[in-house]
Structure formats: C-alpha cells, structure tokens
Write a protein that holds these residues in place. Structure first.
Motif, PDB file in Angstrom:
ATOM      1  N   SER A 143     -10.583  11.804 -28.555  1.00 47.29           N
ATOM      2  CA  SER A 143     -10.063  11.866 -29.924  1.00 47.29           C
ATOM      3  C   SER A 143      -8.553  12.050 -29.952  1.00 47.29           C
ATOM      4  CB  SER A 143     -10.752  12.988 -30.703  1.00 47.29           C
ATOM      5  OG  SER A 143     -10.556  14.239 -30.083  1.00 47.29           O
ATOM      6  N   VAL A 144      -8.013  12.901 -29.057  1.00 44.12           N
ATOM      7  CA  VAL A 144      -6.561  13.132 -29.036  1.00 44.12           C
ATOM      8  C   VAL A 144      -5.816  11.865 -28.623  1.00 44.12           C
ATOM      9  CG1 VAL A 144      -4.714  14.370 -27.846  1.00 44.12           C
ATOM     10  CG2 VAL A 144      -6.700  15.617 -28.677  1.00 44.12           C
TER      11      VAL A 144
ATOM     12  N   VAL B 126      -5.457   9.559 -31.523  1.00 48.01           N
ATOM     13  CA  VAL B 126      -4.439  10.048 -32.459  1.00 48.01           C
ATOM     14  C   VAL B 126      -3.034   9.777 -31.917  1.00 48.01           C
ATOM     15  CG1 VAL B 126      -3.517  12.079 -33.623  1.00 48.01           C
ATOM     16  CG2 VAL B 126      -5.979  11.799 -33.403  1.00 48.01           C
TER      17      VAL B 126
ATOM     18  N   GLN C  55      -2.236  15.502 -36.366  1.00 43.21           N
ATOM     19  CA  GLN C  55      -3.636  15.396 -35.963  1.00 43.21           C
ATOM     20  C   GLN C  55      -3.839  15.664 -34.469  1.00 43.21           C
ATOM     21  OE1 GLN C  55      -5.590  11.792 -37.595  1.00 43.21           O
ATOM     22  NE2 GLN C  55      -3.798  11.622 -38.902  1.00 43.21           N
TER      23      GLN C  55
ATOM     24  N   SER D 268      -6.920  17.923 -33.714  1.00 44.65           N
ATOM     25  CA  SER D 268      -8.127  17.269 -33.209  1.00 44.65           C
ATOM     26  C   SER D 268      -8.577  17.856 -31.877  1.00 44.65           C
ATOM     27  CB  SER D 268      -7.897  15.760 -33.068  1.00 44.65           C
ATOM     28  OG  SER D 268      -6.877  15.494 -32.133  1.00 44.65           O
TER      29      SER D 268
ATOM     30  N   CYS E 112     -11.465  21.608 -43.759  1.00 43.48           N
ATOM     31  CA  CYS E 112     -10.764  20.324 -43.609  1.00 43.48           C
ATOM     32  C   CYS E 112     -10.853  19.490 -44.884  1.00 43.48           C
ATOM     33  CB  CYS E 112     -11.332  19.545 -42.417  1.00 43.48           C
ATOM     34  SG  CYS E 112     -10.978  20.288 -40.809  1.00 43.48           S
TER      35      CYS E 112
ATOM     36  N   GLY F 208      -7.273  15.351 -39.062  1.00 41.70           N
ATOM     37  CA  GLY F 208      -7.314  15.696 -37.645  1.00 41.70           C
ATOM     38  C   GLY F 208      -8.528  16.512 -37.268  1.00 41.70           C
ATOM     39  N   GLY F 209      -9.044  17.300 -38.194  1.00 35.12           N
ATOM     40  CA  GLY F 209     -10.245  18.085 -37.917  1.00 35.12           C
ATOM     41  C   GLY F 209     -11.537  17.327 -38.158  1.00 35.12           C
TER      42      GLY F 209
ATOM     43  N   PHE G 127     -12.309  14.044 -37.952  1.00 36.17           N
ATOM     44  CA  PHE G 127     -12.722  12.976 -37.037  1.00 36.17           C
ATOM     45  C   PHE G 127     -13.413  13.495 -35.771  1.00 36.17           C
ATOM     46  CE2 PHE G 127     -11.972   9.844 -33.651  1.00 36.17           C
ATOM     47  CZ  PHE G 127     -12.659   8.775 -34.200  1.00 36.17           C
ATOM     48  N   PRO G 128     -12.822  14.441 -35.029  1.00 40.77           N
ATOM     49  CA  PRO G 128     -13.527  14.929 -33.828  1.00 40.77           C
ATOM     50  C   PRO G 128     -14.829  15.639 -34.163  1.00 40.77           C
ATOM     51  CG  PRO G 128     -11.568  16.250 -34.232  1.00 40.77           C
ATOM     52  CD  PRO G 128     -11.484  15.065 -35.139  1.00 40.77           C
TER      53      PRO G 128
END
Length: 389
Positions: A133-134, A137, A248, A252, A272, A301-302, A304-305
């Motif tokens: 995920s990072v 981003v 994010q 994330s 979020c 950012g929170g 999605f993961p």
C-alpha cells in the motif's frame, strides 16, 4: 538477501500501479483544452483505468492458473510500460483513451496477484501488505508531484510528461525475470464463474471498496482542477495534489499497525470517514484547500490499506483470500470508476464543483453505512463459512 530481494520486487511492482492515473490530474485542464474534450470525456482518462482495474482483477486469477504468478506479473508490467510509453505519441482523445485502457488492464491484473505474491513468499508476514500500500502511495505522490515540472521541462508537452512514468516498469520487470524459471502454475483450476462469491460479507467489502475508490479517484482526477477554480495556479494545485498523496504514505503504514494493536477496526474506519467529510465540507465552502487536503489525505491514506486487509482478516485460507480480494477489487473498482465520470458530468451541467462536492458527501454517507455493517468481525464466525460458488 532473499527477503530483501522479494520485498524490493513488491515495492517496484506496486510502485507502477498509480502513476499512469495520478500523473493526469495536474495536467487535466491542459489536456482537455488541447484535445478539445468535455469534462465527462476528460474524466475517462482516469475512469477507464479504474474500470479496467476492476474488470481485469478476475483475469488475474485465470492468468495465474495458466501461466503462474510471476509470468502474469511480468505481463502486467509490460502492459503498463507499453501503454504509458506510447502516450508520447498521442495527439487525439481516442489514442489517449487506448493508453488508459491498456494501462488499466495491466494494473487490474497486477493488483490481486501482488496479494498472492505476498501470501506465497511471506505466508506468515502480513506486514508486507504495508509495503504494497505504501509503494502505491509513493508512486502516486511522485507522479502527481513531478508531472507539471516535467511538463515545463519538456517544452510544455503533456504527452512527454505522461509517458515519462513508463520508466518505473523497467526495474519491476527486470527484477521479476530471475523468478520465472522457478514459477509454478496455480493448482487452483476453478473456472472464472466459480470465483463469484455468494457471501454477504464479501458483498459488503465490495460496496465499501467501491465507495472508497469512487471518492479517492474523484479527488485524484479533479482535486487540482477544483483548486484551480478557486484561483490557484497549476503549480500550486500540483503541490496540493502532492500533499494529498504524500500525507497518505505514513498514514497507510501506521493505520494497519494501530488496528492490529487496538483490535478495533471499526473505530479507525469511522475516524477516516469523518476526516474525509471534514475535507469535502472545507472544499465545498471554499475555505483553505491546504487544510482540506490534509484531512482528505489522512482519511484516504487510512481507508485504502484497511480495505485491503478485510479479506485477509476474514477469509479462512490463502485461496479464499485471493478470491475474495479479486472479487472485492472487481466490483469495487467498477463502482469506483463512476466517481470521476460523475464529477465531470456535474461540472458540464452546472459549470461549478459544488454539486459534485455534495455528491461526494452522499457517497461518503453510503460508505459509512457499509462500515457500520462490517464492524469488527475477524473471520471466526459463521459468516466466513459460506463457500465460493
């Protein structure tokens, strides 16, 4: 060394899943003017890849069965490279949409396979989902940050600026090559029709993912034009879009850790969502777009993961996890693709962004309902005993 090598593969493959989409936003009004296209038509540059990300998530399972995970990922990287590179030669909307289509196919194939890749090589280390995920981003942030500077450096050619991001697919492809000889085809030979999950939980995941994706890609495509409509320059709007994506990166990574430590997934999802509401309201009333972007970046950012973790937390096996992830992304991205198009349509009709902002608030309310129903269940109840039919 093998751990580092495989982690680097996850990083570079994931890095390619957003630049072909997020590089468009800061240049969208320039592209729209140059090609003479409407807001709805321009929105398809973002909506088409997102649509394909959903539609071809199922194809990822078929390719994995036929060719193996590693070869399938290489095909996906090749599609992203070719589609993004050929934007250099685009001079009409049809060719631009074609590049959006094929890059979306590549992204759609790669998405579920990265989850499978992590399950295969790191079966006891779900922390690598954070790298996944990072990395996405970071790719999104870098592309949105440098699209305008590259445009200015390359004789104000948006074609060259968009095609530049094909370079990211090169290291990803080269890193995958040593794994091809050891690649194995999946032993799961279920037909595609067997992957459609008759499970209320997965339907909820799909609805949540769809709302989340619709908001995220609407902001990715239209945040810069919204800010420009408030009197900000292209450079300033590009910086704001960069802020949206950069925020994010730590969020994330940290939010899944906090969820694991507290054991309360629901509260973090609600936090979020609240932050996204605040961000949209700030934009709606033309307050500081910088403040709005901070709230929106933390919220996105929170979410999605946490969405990616839902199948992992609730499915009972690796195969079920991959299938549930594919189905969640299949339906979720198809719904999410409607977001940018909706924004473009409302702008064409009303000639301002206020109705679009209200529409996004309605979508957030729908997402809130799905989160309340999803709750904190973690896969130990009867709800996960429903099979895949």
């Amino acid at each position: 060394m093998r751990f580092v090598y495989l982690t680097v593969i996850i990083f570079f493959v994931s890095l390619n899943l957003r630049p072909s989409i997020t590089s468009v936003g800061p240049l969208l009004d320039i592209i729209q003017t140059d090609l003479g296209i409407s807001g709805v038509t321009a929105s398809l540059i973002t909506a088409l890849p997102v649509f394909c990300m959903g539609l071809f998530a199922i194809l990822a399972i078929k390719l994995n069965n036929c060719l193996g995970m590693e070869k399938s990922l290489l095909i996906a990287m090749s599609l992203i490279f070719v589609a993004t590179f050929f934007r250099m030669f685009v001079h009409n909307s049809f060719l631009l949409f074609a590049t959006a289509l094929f890059s979306g196919i590549g992204i759609g194939i790669a998405g579920p396979l990265i989850t499978g890749f992590i399950k295969k090589y790191f079966p006891n280390n779900h922390g690598l989902m954070g790298v996944y995920s990072v990395s996405m981003v970071i790719g999104a942030a870098v592309a949105s940050s440098f699209s305008v500077p590259i445009y200015e450096r390359m004789n104000e050619s948006w074609q060259y600026s968009l095609s530049f991001w094909s370079i990211l697919a090169v290291p990803a492809s080269l890193l995958l090559l040593p794994l091809l000889n050891k690649a194995e085809k999946s032993k799961d030979t279920q037909p595609i029709s067997a992957l459609f999950v008759k499970n209320k939980r997965v339907t909820l995941f799909m609805a949540f993912f769809g709302c989340m994706a619709a908001i995220f890609y609407s902001l990715t495509a239209w945040l810069a034009p919204i800010v420009q409509s408030m009197g900000f320059s292209h450079s300033q709007s590009g910086l704001i879009l960069t802020l949206f994506t950069v925020i994010q990166i730590p969020v994330s990574f940290l939010i899944p850790i906090l969820v694991t430590k507290t054991g309360n997934r629901k509260i973090w999802l609600l936090v979020c969502i609240l932050l996204e509401v605040i961000g949209i309201v700030i934009l709606l009333f033309h307050f500081s777009p910088w403040a709005a972007t901070i709230f929106l970046g933390i919220g996105a950012g929170g979410l999605f993961p946490l969405a990616l973790l839902l199948p992992i937390q609730e499915a009972k096996s690796i195969e079920q996890t991959i299938s549930w992830s594919a189905m969640m992304q299949f339906g979720g991205y198809l719904l999410g693709a409607l977001g940018p198009t909706f924004i473009g349509l409302t702008v064409d009709i009303f000639d301002n962004f206020a109705p679009a902002m209200v529409g996004l608030l309605i979508i957030i309310c729908a997402m809130l309902v799905t989160v309340l129903k999803i709750g904190n269940k973690t896969g130990h109840g009867e709800h996960v005993n429903e099979g895949i039919h």
